[in-house]
Write a protein that holds these residues in place. Structure first.
Motif, PDB file in Angstrom:
ATOM      1  N   GLY A   1       0.896  -1.274   0.066  1.00  0.00           N
ATOM      2  CA  GLY A   1       0.074   0.050   0.176  1.00  0.00           C
ATOM      3  C   GLY A   1       0.808   1.326   0.071  1.00  0.00           C
ATOM      4  N   PRO A   2       0.068   2.408  -0.209  1.00  0.00           N
ATOM      5  CA  PRO A   2       0.737   3.673  -0.307  1.00  0.00           C
ATOM      6  C   PRO A   2       1.272   4.328   1.040  1.00  0.00           C
ATOM      7  CG  PRO A   2      -1.604   3.961  -0.316  1.00  0.00           C
ATOM      8  CD  PRO A   2      -1.417   2.396  -0.395  1.00  0.00           C
ATOM      9  N   GLY A   3       2.508   4.925   1.090  1.00  0.00           N
ATOM     10  CA  GLY A   3       3.144   5.285   2.142  1.00  0.00           C
ATOM     11  C   GLY A   3       4.052   4.210   2.785  1.00  0.00           C
ATOM     12  N   VAL A   4       4.227   3.081   2.177  1.00  0.00           N
ATOM     13  CA  VAL A   4       4.950   1.918   2.644  1.00  0.00           C
ATOM     14  C   VAL A   4       6.207   1.857   1.623  1.00  0.00           C
ATOM     15  CG1 VAL A   4       5.566  -0.374   3.373  1.00  0.00           C
ATOM     16  CG2 VAL A   4       3.311   0.710   3.780  1.00  0.00           C
ATOM     17  N   THR A   5       7.550   2.005   2.494  1.00  0.00           N
ATOM     18  CA  THR A   5       8.781   1.923   1.701  1.00  0.00           C
ATOM     19  C   THR A   5       9.225   0.528   1.476  1.00  0.00           C
ATOM     20  OG1 THR A   5       9.370   4.186   2.496  1.00  0.00           O
ATOM     21  CG2 THR A   5      11.048   2.844   1.884  1.00  0.00           C
ATOM     22  N   ILE A   6       9.633   0.180   0.603  1.00  0.00           N
ATOM     23  CA  ILE A   6      10.361  -1.261   0.332  1.00  0.00           C
ATOM     24  C   ILE A   6      11.778  -0.899   0.271  1.00  0.00           C
ATOM     25  CG2 ILE A   6      10.728  -3.085  -1.038  1.00  0.00           C
ATOM     26  CD1 ILE A   6       7.880  -2.586  -2.113  1.00  0.00           C
ATOM     27  N   THR A   7      12.667  -1.634   1.251  1.00  0.00           N
ATOM     28  CA  THR A   7      13.922  -1.541   1.243  1.00  0.00           C
ATOM     29  C   THR A   7      14.494  -2.701   1.054  1.00  0.00           C
ATOM     30  OG1 THR A   7      15.752  -0.530   2.492  1.00  0.00           O
ATOM     31  CG2 THR A   7      14.049  -1.745   3.846  1.00  0.00           C
ATOM     32  N   LEU A   8      15.763  -2.954   0.443  1.00  0.00           N
ATOM     33  CA  LEU A   8      16.422  -4.010   0.393  1.00  0.00           C
ATOM     34  C   LEU A   8      17.886  -4.149   0.298  1.00  0.00           C
ATOM     35  CD1 LEU A   8      17.427  -4.382  -2.775  1.00  0.00           C
ATOM     36  CD2 LEU A   8      15.254  -4.803  -3.123  1.00  0.00           C
ATOM     37  N   LEU A   9      18.411  -5.263   0.411  1.00  0.00           N
ATOM     38  CA  LEU A   9      20.091  -5.249   0.392  1.00  0.00           C
ATOM     39  C   LEU A   9      20.341  -5.898  -0.857  1.00  0.00           C
ATOM     40  CD1 LEU A   9      21.408  -6.405   3.895  1.00  0.00           C
ATOM     41  CD2 LEU A   9      21.434  -4.056   2.806  1.00  0.00           C
ATOM     42  N   ALA A  10      21.158  -5.490  -1.907  1.00  0.00           N
ATOM     43  CA  ALA A  10      21.328  -6.014  -3.310  1.00  0.00           C
ATOM     44  C   ALA A  10      22.500  -6.802  -3.213  1.00  0.00           C
ATOM     45  CB  ALA A  10      21.224  -4.812  -4.229  1.00  0.00           C
ATOM     46  N   LEU A  11      22.545  -7.936  -3.962  1.00  0.00           N
ATOM     47  CA  LEU A  11      23.530  -8.706  -4.057  1.00  0.00           C
ATOM     48  C   LEU A  11      24.675  -7.626  -5.100  1.00  0.00           C
ATOM     49  CD1 LEU A  11      22.259 -12.087  -5.476  1.00  0.00           C
ATOM     50  CD2 LEU A  11      23.567 -11.666  -3.249  1.00  0.00           C
ATOM     51  N   PRO A  12      25.878  -7.670  -4.785  1.00  0.00           N
ATOM     52  CA  PRO A  12      27.023  -7.154  -5.483  1.00  0.00           C
ATOM     53  C   PRO A  12      26.729  -7.416  -6.987  1.00  0.00           C
ATOM     54  CG  PRO A  12      27.867  -8.161  -3.668  1.00  0.00           C
ATOM     55  CD  PRO A  12      26.549  -8.730  -3.671  1.00  0.00           C
ATOM     56  N   GLY A  13      26.616  -6.237  -7.702  1.00  0.00           N
ATOM     57  CA  GLY A  13      26.451  -6.248  -9.194  1.00  0.00           C
ATOM     58  C   GLY A  13      24.962  -6.136  -9.663  1.00  0.00           C
ATOM     59  N   ALA A  14      23.974  -6.159  -8.714  1.00  0.00           N
ATOM     60  CA  ALA A  14      22.601  -6.039  -9.098  1.00  0.00           C
ATOM     61  C   ALA A  14      21.990  -4.763  -8.783  1.00  0.00           C
ATOM     62  CB  ALA A  14      21.900  -7.027  -8.339  1.00  0.00           C
ATOM     63  N   GLU A  15      23.037  -3.856  -8.410  1.00  0.00           N
ATOM     64  CA  GLU A  15      22.549  -2.272  -8.024  1.00  0.00           C
ATOM     65  C   GLU A  15      21.980  -1.786  -9.380  1.00  0.00           C
ATOM     66  OE1 GLU A  15      26.349  -3.201  -5.656  1.00  0.00           O
ATOM     67  OE2 GLU A  15      25.699  -3.630  -7.794  1.00  0.00           O
ATOM     68  N   GLY A  16      22.503  -1.902 -10.378  1.00  0.00           N
ATOM     69  CA  GLY A  16      22.161  -1.439 -11.778  1.00  0.00           C
ATOM     70  C   GLY A  16      20.522  -1.596 -12.050  1.00  0.00           C
ATOM     71  N   PHE A  17      20.292  -3.174 -11.762  1.00  0.00           N
ATOM     72  CA  PHE A  17      18.946  -3.248 -12.025  1.00  0.00           C
ATOM     73  C   PHE A  17      17.949  -2.699 -10.950  1.00  0.00           C
ATOM     74  CE2 PHE A  17      15.451  -6.112 -10.295  1.00  0.00           C
ATOM     75  CZ  PHE A  17      14.494  -6.121 -11.334  1.00  0.00           C
ATOM     76  N   TYR A  18      18.326  -2.510  -9.654  1.00  0.00           N
ATOM     77  CA  TYR A  18      17.194  -1.930  -8.815  1.00  0.00           C
ATOM     78  C   TYR A  18      17.166  -0.474  -9.181  1.00  0.00           C
ATOM     79  CZ  TYR A  18      17.170  -6.271  -6.411  1.00  0.00           C
ATOM     80  OH  TYR A  18      17.003  -7.546  -6.105  1.00  0.00           O
ATOM     81  N   GLN A  19      18.246   0.240  -9.601  1.00  0.00           N
ATOM     82  CA  GLN A  19      18.271   1.562 -10.163  1.00  0.00           C
ATOM     83  C   GLN A  19      17.341   1.890 -11.187  1.00  0.00           C
ATOM     84  OE1 GLN A  19      22.425   2.381 -10.636  1.00  0.00           O
ATOM     85  NE2 GLN A  19      22.576   3.183  -8.639  1.00  0.00           N
ATOM     86  N   LYS A  20      17.447   0.937 -12.261  1.00  0.00           N
ATOM     87  CA  LYS A  20      16.678   0.829 -13.550  1.00  0.00           C
ATOM     88  C   LYS A  20      14.881   0.814 -13.121  1.00  0.00           C
ATOM     89  CE  LYS A  20      15.914  -1.937 -17.499  1.00  0.00           C
ATOM     90  NZ  LYS A  20      16.164  -3.369 -18.142  1.00  0.00           N
ATOM     91  N   ILE A  21      14.701  -0.097 -12.153  1.00  0.00           N
ATOM     92  CA  ILE A  21      13.309  -0.224 -11.891  1.00  0.00           C
ATOM     93  C   ILE A  21      12.851   1.076 -11.070  1.00  0.00           C
ATOM     94  CG2 ILE A  21      13.259  -2.581 -12.343  1.00  0.00           C
ATOM     95  CD1 ILE A  21      12.925  -3.501  -9.352  1.00  0.00           C
ATOM     96  N   GLY A  22      13.823   1.779 -10.674  1.00  0.00           N
ATOM     97  CA  GLY A  22      13.166   3.139  -9.747  1.00  0.00           C
ATOM     98  C   GLY A  22      13.572   3.127  -8.373  1.00  0.00           C
TER      99      GLY A  22
END
Length: 137
Positions: free
Chosen positions: A100-121
């Protein structure tokens, strides 16, 4: 590509292992310990799956949330044969819809996956910290 993303309850360790084992996340999870995998599935309060037209699990998002402020994404995986088709973005969008709105999703990315997460916003931060499960005081 016909992919259906939905919140699910009751995902089995066997399905999780089959999916995650075919992803880059696989080597970082205790996939040989079915009991432990089932325990962390049972204790997650949000699981979003991506299934193909035949019902085969091809991706998943697993997390814990308070449904009010934050959701911690513990796992997001897409089987390698289905990567590059937008399934990861679909999983993230569906998870955001579910929490729902107002809830932040946070995660730890595997090394090398940072670009994917940036790409999806997702926004990258340098202020993440964690205590390793093997840490002893």
């Amino acid at each position: 590509m016909s992919i259906i993303c939905a919140q699910e309850t009751g995902l089995t360790a066997e399905e999780y292992i089959a999916c995650v084992g075919q992803s880059t996340l696989g080597p970082t999870r205790p996939l040989s310990n079915t009991e432990r995998v089932q325990a962390y599935l049972d204790n997650s309060n949000i699981v979003v799956t991506a299934r193909d037209a035949a019902g085969t699990l091809v991706g998943l998002f697993r997390g814990m949330t308070d449904w009010s402020w934050i959701c911690y994404c513990a796992d997001m995986a897409v089987v390698e044969s289905h990567q590059g088709q937008g399934i990861g973005a679909l999983l993230m969008d569906k998870a955001a819809e579910v929490v729902g709105p107002g809830v932040t999703i946070t995660l730890l990315a595997l090394p090398g996956a940072e670009g994917f997460y940036q790409k999806i916003g997702l926004t990258q931060t340098s202020a993440a910290f964690y205590r390793d499960r093997t840490h002893r005081t």
